[in-house]
Write a protein that holds these residues in place. Sequence first.
Motif, PDB file in Angstrom:
ATOM      1  N   ASP A  38       0.832  -1.205   0.000  1.00 45.62           N
ATOM      2  CA  ASP A  38       0.000   0.000   0.000  1.00 45.62           C
ATOM      3  C   ASP A  38       0.864   1.251   0.000  1.00 45.62           C
ATOM      4  O   ASP A  38       1.905   1.309   0.657  1.00 45.62           O
ATOM      5  CB  ASP A  38      -0.899   0.047   1.248  1.00 45.62           C
ATOM      6  CG  ASP A  38      -2.048  -0.941   1.191  1.00 45.62           C
ATOM      7  OD1 ASP A  38      -2.372  -1.432   0.087  1.00 45.62           O
ATOM      8  OD2 ASP A  38      -2.633  -1.222   2.260  1.00 45.62           O
ATOM      9  N   GLY A  39       0.392   2.259  -0.704  1.00 44.76           N
ATOM     10  CA  GLY A  39       1.023   3.572  -0.678  1.00 44.76           C
ATOM     11  C   GLY A  39       0.249   4.490   0.244  1.00 44.76           C
ATOM     12  O   GLY A  39      -0.828   4.127   0.755  1.00 44.76           O
ATOM     13  N   LYS A  44      -4.984   8.578   2.481  1.00 40.83           N
ATOM     14  CA  LYS A  44      -5.635   9.775   1.928  1.00 40.83           C
ATOM     15  C   LYS A  44      -7.057   9.462   1.479  1.00 40.83           C
ATOM     16  O   LYS A  44      -7.974  10.254   1.704  1.00 40.83           O
ATOM     17  CB  LYS A  44      -4.843  10.315   0.738  1.00 40.83           C
ATOM     18  CG  LYS A  44      -3.542  10.965   1.091  1.00 40.83           C
ATOM     19  CD  LYS A  44      -2.852  11.441  -0.189  1.00 40.83           C
ATOM     20  CE  LYS A  44      -1.487  12.004   0.075  1.00 40.83           C
ATOM     21  NZ  LYS A  44      -0.796  12.362  -1.172  1.00 40.83           N
ATOM     22  N   LYS A  45      -7.241   8.290   0.868  1.00 42.63           N
ATOM     23  CA  LYS A  45      -8.565   7.902   0.371  1.00 42.63           C
ATOM     24  C   LYS A  45      -9.548   7.693   1.526  1.00 42.63           C
ATOM     25  O   LYS A  45     -10.690   8.161   1.460  1.00 42.63           O
ATOM     26  CB  LYS A  45      -8.449   6.626  -0.467  1.00 42.63           C
ATOM     27  CG  LYS A  45      -9.752   6.185  -1.080  1.00 42.63           C
ATOM     28  CD  LYS A  45      -9.575   4.954  -1.947  1.00 42.63           C
ATOM     29  CE  LYS A  45     -10.915   4.514  -2.514  1.00 42.63           C
ATOM     30  NZ  LYS A  45     -10.791   3.267  -3.279  1.00 42.63           N
ATOM     31  N   VAL A  46      -9.117   7.016   2.573  1.00 47.97           N
ATOM     32  CA  VAL A  46      -9.991   6.811   3.741  1.00 47.97           C
ATOM     33  C   VAL A  46     -10.412   8.159   4.316  1.00 47.97           C
ATOM     34  O   VAL A  46     -11.597   8.403   4.567  1.00 47.97           O
ATOM     35  CB  VAL A  46      -9.286   5.960   4.823  1.00 47.97           C
ATOM     36  CG1 VAL A  46     -10.083   5.966   6.135  1.00 47.97           C
ATOM     37  CG2 VAL A  46      -9.078   4.532   4.337  1.00 47.97           C
ATOM     38  N   PHE A  47      -9.445   9.046   4.517  1.00 50.69           N
ATOM     39  CA  PHE A  47      -9.754  10.361   5.075  1.00 50.69           C
ATOM     40  C   PHE A  47     -10.687  11.141   4.146  1.00 50.69           C
ATOM     41  O   PHE A  47     -11.671  11.727   4.602  1.00 50.69           O
ATOM     42  CB  PHE A  47      -8.478  11.155   5.341  1.00 50.69           C
ATOM     43  CG  PHE A  47      -7.623  10.645   6.467  1.00 50.69           C
ATOM     44  CD1 PHE A  47      -8.091   9.725   7.396  1.00 50.69           C
ATOM     45  CD2 PHE A  47      -6.315  11.089   6.610  1.00 50.69           C
ATOM     46  CE1 PHE A  47      -7.297   9.269   8.449  1.00 50.69           C
ATOM     47  CE2 PHE A  47      -5.515  10.647   7.658  1.00 50.69           C
ATOM     48  CZ  PHE A  47      -6.006   9.731   8.565  1.00 50.69           C
ATOM     49  N   ALA A  48     -10.375  11.163   2.847  1.00 53.28           N
ATOM     50  CA  ALA A  48     -11.183  11.933   1.887  1.00 53.28           C
ATOM     51  C   ALA A  48     -12.619  11.417   1.819  1.00 53.28           C
ATOM     52  O   ALA A  48     -13.562  12.217   1.727  1.00 53.28           O
ATOM     53  CB  ALA A  48     -10.540  11.903   0.508  1.00 53.28           C
ATOM     54  N   GLN A  49     -12.794  10.092   1.872  1.00 50.39           N
ATOM     55  CA  GLN A  49     -14.150   9.524   1.844  1.00 50.39           C
ATOM     56  C   GLN A  49     -14.979   9.998   3.032  1.00 50.39           C
ATOM     57  O   GLN A  49     -16.201   9.988   2.975  1.00 50.39           O
ATOM     58  CB  GLN A  49     -14.096   7.999   1.849  1.00 50.39           C
ATOM     59  CG  GLN A  49     -13.641   7.392   0.558  1.00 50.39           C
ATOM     60  CD  GLN A  49     -13.428   5.888   0.650  1.00 50.39           C
ATOM     61  OE1 GLN A  49     -13.213   5.328   1.727  1.00 50.39           O
ATOM     62  NE2 GLN A  49     -13.482   5.225  -0.495  1.00 50.39           N
ATOM     63  N   VAL A 158     -12.140   8.035  10.124  1.00 48.98           N
ATOM     64  CA  VAL A 158     -11.937   6.631   9.750  1.00 48.98           C
ATOM     65  C   VAL A 158     -13.265   5.920   9.520  1.00 48.98           C
ATOM     66  O   VAL A 158     -13.440   5.194   8.551  1.00 48.98           O
ATOM     67  CB  VAL A 158     -11.119   5.884  10.830  1.00 48.98           C
ATOM     68  CG1 VAL A 158     -10.965   4.403  10.486  1.00 48.98           C
ATOM     69  CG2 VAL A 158      -9.753   6.528  11.016  1.00 48.98           C
ATOM     70  N   TYR A 159     -14.232   6.138  10.412  1.00 50.91           N
ATOM     71  CA  TYR A 159     -15.469   5.354  10.405  1.00 50.91           C
ATOM     72  C   TYR A 159     -16.686   6.117   9.883  1.00 50.91           C
ATOM     73  O   TYR A 159     -17.801   5.616   9.956  1.00 50.91           O
ATOM     74  CB  TYR A 159     -15.741   4.821  11.810  1.00 50.91           C
ATOM     75  CG  TYR A 159     -14.600   3.992  12.332  1.00 50.91           C
ATOM     76  CD1 TYR A 159     -14.331   2.733  11.796  1.00 50.91           C
ATOM     77  CD2 TYR A 159     -13.761   4.471  13.330  1.00 50.91           C
ATOM     78  CE1 TYR A 159     -13.264   1.979  12.252  1.00 50.91           C
ATOM     79  CE2 TYR A 159     -12.691   3.717  13.795  1.00 50.91           C
ATOM     80  CZ  TYR A 159     -12.449   2.475  13.255  1.00 50.91           C
ATOM     81  OH  TYR A 159     -11.397   1.722  13.701  1.00 50.91           O
ATOM     82  N   GLY A 160     -16.492   7.325   9.361  1.00 49.26           N
ATOM     83  CA  GLY A 160     -17.592   8.070   8.757  1.00 49.26           C
ATOM     84  C   GLY A 160     -18.669   8.457   9.748  1.00 49.26           C
ATOM     85  O   GLY A 160     -18.410   9.164  10.717  1.00 49.26           O
ATOM     86  N   SER A 161     -19.890   7.964   9.512  1.00 50.22           N
ATOM     87  CA  SER A 161     -21.024   8.347  10.352  1.00 50.22           C
ATOM     88  C   SER A 161     -21.059   7.587  11.676  1.00 50.22           C
ATOM     89  O   SER A 161     -21.918   7.835  12.511  1.00 50.22           O
ATOM     90  CB  SER A 161     -22.338   8.130   9.595  1.00 50.22           C
ATOM     91  OG  SER A 161     -22.488   6.752   9.297  1.00 50.22           O
TER      92      SER A 161
END
Length: 177
Positions: A38-39, A44-49, A158-161
């Motif tokens: 993994d890079g 970044k993707k987890v945070f951005a989502q 990390v876990y959104g809602s």
Amino acid sequence: MQEAYLVAHKIEENGNFPNNPVLPLMVYKGALRLHPDDGDEVIKKVFAQNGYTNAWVDGIFDYHHYHSNTHEVMGVFCGKADVQFGGDHGVCIELDKGDVIIIPAGVAHKKLNSSDDFTVVGAYPNGADYNMKYGRAGERPEADEEIAKVKNPDSDPVYGSKGHLFECWYNQNCENV
């Protein structure tokens, strides 16, 4: 993502550093399961989502600093470090690959030591631009006023809602504080 072990600390005002006596510093130990291939874009993707953007990749400064205009999230991509939160007499936490740290506005942080490969991905709720404060004479009370205006994030990085952010920051119910 796996359910992380939560470590939370309320960090009181400490002279030159306002810290944040209301919102606890939150560390999700082992929240990110990173594969060796993994890079940093995975973090970044987890945070951005989850609404945390304006991301950067680097270490943590080796001097106390804080942001009075936004909260901050960091995910440890590689290595390990001892980081002090709250100024000279603050709490020291060992951070490892996969840990996520949610730093409330006003909480000072400083890397004390680290492995050579220590790297974090940082981001901010709604892509906020961050300021830099150093605990210098004259920064307060303006910094205190800015901190009081910072809104709680709309989601957990990390876990959104879901996630501990809502329990700890909205409901003021953190078990480790």
